[in-house]
Design a protein around this motif. Structure first.
Motif, PDB file in Angstrom:
ATOM      1  N   LEU A 302       0.407  -1.054  -0.615  1.00 39.83           N
ATOM      2  CA  LEU A 302       0.284  -0.285   0.492  1.00 39.83           C
ATOM      3  C   LEU A 302       0.571   1.144  -0.345  1.00 39.83           C
ATOM      4  CD1 LEU A 302      -2.953  -0.990   2.488  1.00 39.83           C
ATOM      5  CD2 LEU A 302      -2.492  -0.852  -0.386  1.00 39.83           C
ATOM      6  N   SER A 303       2.542   0.981   0.119  1.00 41.27           N
ATOM      7  CA  SER A 303       3.159   1.981   0.309  1.00 41.27           C
ATOM      8  C   SER A 303       3.422   2.324  -1.351  1.00 41.27           C
ATOM      9  CB  SER A 303       4.179   2.091   0.609  1.00 41.27           C
ATOM     10  OG  SER A 303       5.299   1.054   0.581  1.00 41.27           O
ATOM     11  N   VAL A 304       3.266   1.611  -2.042  1.00 45.31           N
ATOM     12  CA  VAL A 304       4.094   0.962  -4.199  1.00 45.31           C
ATOM     13  C   VAL A 304       2.808   1.144  -4.689  1.00 45.31           C
ATOM     14  CG1 VAL A 304       5.046  -0.315  -5.254  1.00 45.31           C
ATOM     15  CG2 VAL A 304       5.594   0.073  -2.579  1.00 45.31           C
ATOM     16  N   ALA A 305       1.354   0.623  -4.313  1.00 49.47           N
ATOM     17  CA  ALA A 305       0.477   0.847  -5.260  1.00 49.47           C
ATOM     18  C   ALA A 305      -0.940   1.511  -4.638  1.00 49.47           C
ATOM     19  CB  ALA A 305       0.127  -0.085  -5.957  1.00 49.47           C
ATOM     20  N   ASP A 306      -1.493   2.158  -5.814  1.00 45.86           N
ATOM     21  CA  ASP A 306      -2.919   2.751  -5.115  1.00 45.86           C
ATOM     22  C   ASP A 306      -3.987   2.356  -4.690  1.00 45.86           C
ATOM     23  OD1 ASP A 306      -1.629   5.807  -6.465  1.00 45.86           O
ATOM     24  OD2 ASP A 306      -2.210   4.276  -8.106  1.00 45.86           O
ATOM     25  N   GLY A 307      -3.497   0.396  -4.613  1.00 49.81           N
ATOM     26  CA  GLY A 307      -4.246  -0.282  -3.779  1.00 49.81           C
ATOM     27  C   GLY A 307      -4.221  -1.832  -3.981  1.00 49.81           C
ATOM     28  N   VAL A 308      -5.335  -2.040  -3.859  1.00 47.92           N
ATOM     29  CA  VAL A 308      -5.034  -3.704  -3.736  1.00 47.92           C
ATOM     30  C   VAL A 308      -6.587  -4.504  -3.902  1.00 47.92           C
ATOM     31  CG1 VAL A 308      -3.035  -4.689  -2.237  1.00 47.92           C
ATOM     32  CG2 VAL A 308      -5.606  -4.539  -1.453  1.00 47.92           C
ATOM     33  N   VAL A 309      -6.516  -5.484  -4.862  1.00 44.76           N
ATOM     34  CA  VAL A 309      -7.708  -6.184  -5.832  1.00 44.76           C
ATOM     35  C   VAL A 309      -7.588  -7.517  -4.796  1.00 44.76           C
ATOM     36  CG1 VAL A 309      -9.130  -7.681  -7.671  1.00 44.76           C
ATOM     37  CG2 VAL A 309      -7.789  -5.275  -7.724  1.00 44.76           C
ATOM     38  N   VAL A 310      -8.694  -8.162  -3.740  1.00 46.15           N
ATOM     39  CA  VAL A 310      -8.249  -9.064  -3.062  1.00 46.15           C
ATOM     40  C   VAL A 310     -10.134 -10.151  -3.136  1.00 46.15           C
ATOM     41  CG1 VAL A 310      -8.536 -10.031  -0.042  1.00 46.15           C
ATOM     42  CG2 VAL A 310      -7.596  -7.204  -1.068  1.00 46.15           C
ATOM     43  N   PRO A 311      -9.346 -11.355  -2.869  1.00 37.93           N
ATOM     44  CA  PRO A 311     -10.022 -12.160  -3.109  1.00 37.93           C
ATOM     45  C   PRO A 311     -10.952 -12.632  -1.981  1.00 37.93           C
ATOM     46  CG  PRO A 311      -7.551 -13.006  -2.744  1.00 37.93           C
ATOM     47  CD  PRO A 311      -7.858 -12.155  -2.632  1.00 37.93           C
ATOM     48  N   CYS A 312     -12.128 -12.583  -1.742  1.00 34.87           N
ATOM     49  CA  CYS A 312     -13.243 -13.028  -1.182  1.00 34.87           C
ATOM     50  C   CYS A 312     -14.353 -13.526  -1.329  1.00 34.87           C
ATOM     51  CB  CYS A 312     -13.866 -11.481  -0.527  1.00 34.87           C
ATOM     52  SG  CYS A 312     -12.757 -10.093  -0.499  1.00 34.87           S
ATOM     53  N   THR A 313     -14.396 -14.125  -2.192  1.00 38.47           N
ATOM     54  CA  THR A 313     -14.759 -15.445  -2.497  1.00 38.47           C
ATOM     55  C   THR A 313     -15.074 -16.224  -1.642  1.00 38.47           C
ATOM     56  OG1 THR A 313     -15.207 -15.396  -5.291  1.00 38.47           O
ATOM     57  CG2 THR A 313     -15.683 -17.104  -4.039  1.00 38.47           C
ATOM     58  N   GLY A 314     -14.337 -16.500  -0.615  1.00 44.77           N
ATOM     59  CA  GLY A 314     -14.125 -17.614   0.686  1.00 44.77           C
ATOM     60  C   GLY A 314     -14.750 -16.436   1.634  1.00 44.77           C
ATOM     61  N   GLY A 315     -14.967 -15.490   1.803  1.00 47.48           N
ATOM     62  CA  GLY A 315     -14.869 -14.607   2.619  1.00 47.48           C
ATOM     63  C   GLY A 315     -14.261 -13.613   2.872  1.00 47.48           C
ATOM     64  N   PRO A 316     -14.750 -12.152   3.285  1.00 51.79           N
ATOM     65  CA  PRO A 316     -14.436 -11.378   3.337  1.00 51.79           C
ATOM     66  C   PRO A 316     -12.702 -10.819   4.017  1.00 51.79           C
ATOM     67  CG  PRO A 316     -15.956 -10.958   4.017  1.00 51.79           C
ATOM     68  CD  PRO A 316     -15.779 -12.173   3.705  1.00 51.79           C
ATOM     69  N   ALA A 317     -12.470 -11.805   4.570  1.00 57.46           N
ATOM     70  CA  ALA A 317     -11.239 -11.545   5.646  1.00 57.46           C
ATOM     71  C   ALA A 317     -10.711 -11.374   5.636  1.00 57.46           C
ATOM     72  CB  ALA A 317     -11.051 -12.707   6.693  1.00 57.46           C
ATOM     73  N   PRO A 318      -9.765 -12.032   4.225  1.00 56.78           N
ATOM     74  CA  PRO A 318      -8.526 -10.899   3.514  1.00 56.78           C
ATOM     75  C   PRO A 318      -8.215  -9.701   3.842  1.00 56.78           C
ATOM     76  CG  PRO A 318      -8.809 -13.366   2.412  1.00 56.78           C
ATOM     77  CD  PRO A 318     -10.491 -12.467   3.023  1.00 56.78           C
ATOM     78  N   LEU A 319     -10.196  -8.598   3.578  1.00 55.87           N
ATOM     79  CA  LEU A 319      -8.979  -7.442   3.432  1.00 55.87           C
ATOM     80  C   LEU A 319      -8.543  -7.160   4.838  1.00 55.87           C
ATOM     81  CD1 LEU A 319     -12.845  -7.075   2.520  1.00 55.87           C
ATOM     82  CD2 LEU A 319     -10.954  -6.870   0.914  1.00 55.87           C
ATOM     83  N   THR A 320      -8.934  -7.768   5.880  1.00 57.88           N
ATOM     84  CA  THR A 320      -8.076  -7.271   7.177  1.00 57.88           C
ATOM     85  C   THR A 320      -7.283  -6.368   7.179  1.00 57.88           C
ATOM     86  OG1 THR A 320     -10.264  -8.768   8.151  1.00 57.88           O
ATOM     87  CG2 THR A 320      -8.750  -7.844  10.001  1.00 57.88           C
TER      88      THR A 320
END
Length: 387
Positions: A302-320
């Motif tokens: 997050l210091s390098v790119a403008d953001g991320v696309v995070v896999p959440c089909t198995g649940g949104p916990a990887p966003l945390t």
């Protein structure tokens, strides 16, 4: 929440109704493939075809003349995406009022591994993974950063989403995949994804490891797994199998290699892009994970790119882990599969998106507008209306 649907050029080109149909879902953006791996795709509504077979990884536009004489270099697409397929589709989508992001697949290329075996990851048993270019090799890194810049910054695009910008390993649906005979778990997957090409052997040496001894240790650690013993999960399992100091040294090499490649690729895109061009990475918040969603350190990426696309089909916990970094300007896009036949749940999209937003998501990504049935698309339309 802003939503974007993933699309292939062949979903759009030759189907005059496709752009309006995609815009009618309620998305503001299409994430359109400009460089993609081999695939066989069902095109449910196209007036001219039902199956598209992309025979090898390719760029979906004419590659630049500056690649002439370089090895490796991008492969042009065949008749599945002729000419400037990306440009044609991007223009049609823009005419329907959609923003366009490029969707760029990087360190995932079976054709490259077949034509240039020395570029591939080599496991501790000496087996090559032709689908997985080793990101430690200087020539491969130069190729990936150059491809990132060219395939990302296409006319008509306001941003990019870079997939597989990191280590690829064993876990990959390669042709008719037959690798599920034993449960490898996270630890076994890591050991089977460690690379022992000359560049990686040198890298382990810089971490104080003897590469030959490390390979022997990996082989010995995996023997019980091949006999059916359960594999311990998570990083603690890797430490138990290799020894904590050895495990940490391998991860230090691999994490640094991935981070510096990510920095170089994003920098190359920014150098080629107009001001305001958005750069996102498909990312997994566990840095030792391999695959299309590259393992990253959340604070670093997050210091390098403008953001991320995070896999959440198995649940949104990887966003945390990304949300914990408290970067208010960063894009945290929750990626949901909305194709029922591929394990998606479009019927619960509204509730899933609401939970993702509670955990910090700022946008949605929907995989995949061209592959979803009419019923799935209607569920998406209803969910986005509710949101």
């Amino acid at each position: 929440m802003k939503a974007s649907a993933f699309v292939y050029p062949w979903d759009v080109n030759g189907d005059p109704e496709a752009p309006a149909r995609i815009a009618g879902l309620g998305v503001a953006q299409a994430t359109l493939a400009s460089a993609y791996h081999s695939t066989r795709a069902l095109t449910l509504r196209h007036p001219r075809h039902r199956i598209v077979t992309a025979e090898h990884a390719a760029v979906l536009y004419p590659p630049g003349a500056h690649w002439a004489g370089r090895t490796p270099r991008p492969y042009p697409s065949g008749d599945w995406a002729p000419g400037d397929a990306f440009g044609e589709a991007a223009a049609a989508l823009a005419d329907a009022g959609l923003q366009v992001h490029t969707w760029v697949v990087l360190a995932h290329n079976s054709r490259l591994g077949a034509d240039h075996p020395d570029t591939s990851v080599v496991n501790a048993h000496g087996d090559r993974y032709p689908w997985a270019p080793c990101i430690a090799q200087p020539a491969t890194r130069a190729y990936l950063t150059g491809l990132a810049a060219e395939a990302a910054v296409r006319p008509g695009a306001s941003g990019t989403e870079l997939e597989s910008l990191g280590w690829y390993g064993l876990a990959h649906l390669h042709a008719h995949d037959k690798t599920a005979g034993v449960g490898l778990g996270d630890a076994g997957q890591y050991l089977m994804s460690l690379c022992f090409c000359p560049s990686c052997r040198e890298g382990y040496g810089a971490q104080g490891l003897d590469a030959a001894e490390l390979a022997a240790t990996v082989r010995a650690a995996l023997e019980p797994v091949w006999r059916g013993a359960p594999s311990d999960g998570g990083w603690a399992g890797v430490g138990k199998l290799l020894g904590e100091e050895t495990a940490a040294a391998t991860r230090a090499w691999r994490d640094a290699t991935a981070r510096t490649l990510q920095e170089a690729a994003v920098r190359a895109v920014r150098d080629a892009a107009p001001e305001g061009f958005q750069v996102l990475l498909h990312a997994d918040p566990v840095s030792y994970h391999c695959g299309a969603n590259a393992g990253v350190d959340p604070a670093h990426i997050l210091s390098v790119a403008d953001g991320v696309v995070v896999p959440c089909t198995g649940g949104p916990a990887p966003l945390t882990p990304f949300a914990r970094e408290n970067r208010p300007d960063a894009v945290l896009a929750a990626n949901f599969t909305v194709v029922s036949g591929m394990g998606g749940s479009p019927g619960t999209l509204a509730a899933d998106a609401a939970e993702a937003r509670r955990l910090g998501a700022t946008e949605l990504r929907l995989y995949h507008a061209g592959l979803a049935s009419d019923g799935d698309l209607e569920a998406v339309r209803s969910a986005l209306t509710a949101l």
